[in-house]
Design an enzyme around this catalytic site. Structure first.
Site, short mmCIF file in Angstrom:
data_model
loop_
_atom_site.label_atom_id
_atom_site.label_comp_id
_atom_site.label_asym_id
_atom_site.label_seq_id
_atom_site.Cartn_x
_atom_site.Cartn_y
_atom_site.Cartn_z
N CYS A 159 -103.30 -49.05 -3.08
CA CYS A 159 -104.37 -48.12 -3.46
C CYS A 159 -105.53 -48.95 -3.96
O CYS A 159 -105.33 -49.92 -4.71
CB CYS A 159 -103.87 -47.20 -4.57
SG CYS A 159 -105.10 -46.00 -5.12
N HIS B 140 -104.53 -37.93 -5.42
CA HIS B 140 -105.66 -38.35 -6.28
C HIS B 140 -106.39 -37.13 -6.85
O HIS B 140 -106.89 -37.17 -7.98
CB HIS B 140 -106.66 -39.19 -5.48
CG HIS B 140 -106.29 -40.64 -5.35
ND1 HIS B 140 -106.23 -41.50 -6.42
CD2 HIS B 140 -105.97 -41.38 -4.27
CE1 HIS B 140 -105.90 -42.71 -6.00
NE2 HIS B 140 -105.72 -42.67 -4.69
N HIS C 16 -101.02 -39.15 -0.16
CA HIS C 16 -101.53 -40.11 -1.14
C HIS C 16 -102.94 -39.72 -1.59
O HIS C 16 -103.23 -39.67 -2.79
CB HIS C 16 -101.52 -41.52 -0.52
CG HIS C 16 -102.13 -42.59 -1.38
ND1 HIS C 16 -101.42 -43.68 -1.83
CD2 HIS C 16 -103.40 -42.73 -1.88
CE1 HIS C 16 -102.23 -44.44 -2.57
NE2 HIS C 16 -103.43 -43.90 -2.60
N GLU C 17 -103.80 -39.42 -0.62
CA GLU C 17 -105.20 -39.10 -0.98
C GLU C 17 -105.28 -37.78 -1.75
O GLU C 17 -106.04 -37.67 -2.72
CB GLU C 17 -106.09 -39.06 0.26
CG GLU C 17 -106.21 -40.39 1.02
CD GLU C 17 -106.53 -41.58 0.14
OE1 GLU C 17 -107.16 -41.41 -0.91
OE2 GLU C 17 -106.12 -42.70 0.51
N GLN D 154 -111.99 -41.62 -7.06
CA GLN D 154 -111.96 -43.09 -7.08
C GLN D 154 -113.35 -43.70 -7.19
O GLN D 154 -113.47 -44.88 -7.52
CB GLN D 154 -111.25 -43.64 -5.84
CG GLN D 154 -109.76 -43.32 -5.82
CD GLN D 154 -109.09 -43.95 -4.62
OE1 GLN D 154 -109.08 -43.36 -3.55
NE2 GLN D 154 -108.54 -45.13 -4.78
NI NI Z 1 -105.25 -44.35 -3.55
#
Ligand code: NI
Length: 176
Positions: free
Chosen positions: A99, A145, A141-142, A51
């Protein structure tokens, strides 16, 4: 420049699987500091290295209280390098997610309720935790990624995906 800009959905980097982190302790410290500063500035509760444009397998998460998830129980601040998730049982639950890479939006996402995750901390100590519910959701969720997956890809019913200010009460009433 510790606060980095967050890469947003549509950028190919977010769809690219990340490689295991194999750098030095100093490199790790610098990346984690940038991730932490960026997450805090944006009010997030978790962030993954892709990210901020770094396709390496590093995530961090944790909060005491969060405006984005006002009813969620706190999660200890955790830096997790090269994480691996093991699912316990097959129970899944739906919960609203957002997010930092999909700003202003929320979606209802099914996740496994019980997981064990392992990996390493900043000092190369092994981490091995069994977690449930929202904590398990955040870790899934993380870690998604790191495999190039964003939460909208996990949504089963696209009626439950939209802009936070348009979804209004259905989200507010059921947010963790
Ligand atoms: Ni996220």
């Amino acid at each position: 420049m510790p606060i980095q800009s967050v890469v947003k959905m549509g950028n190919a980097q977010l769809a690219t699987p990340s490689v295991p982190f194999a750098g030095s302790a100093a490199e790790l410290r610098a990346i984690v500091q940038d991730m932490q500063d960026t997450m805090q500035e944006k009010g997030g509760i978790g962030i993954a290295a892709p990210q901020i444009g770094i396709n390496q397998r590093i995530v961090l998460f944790g909060f005491d209280s969060s405006e984005r998830y006002p009813n969620a129980k706190s999660i200890p601040f955790t830096v997790l390098i090269n994480p691996v998730i093991h699912i316990i049982g097959d129970e899944m639950g739906d919960g609203w997610e957002g997010c930092l890479s999909v700003p202003g939006m929320r979606g209802l996402v099914p996740r496994y309720t019980h997981i064990t995750y392992s990996g390493y901390d900043m000092d190369e100590n092994p981490i091995h935790h069994t977690v449930h519910g929202f904590h398990a959701r955040v870790v899934q969720h993380e870690c998604d990624h790191l495999d190039g997956i964003l939460y909208p890809e996990r949504i089963k019913d696209m009626h439950y995906f939209g802009f936070e200010d348009e979804l209004g009460d259905i989200v507010k009433q059921s947010l963790e």
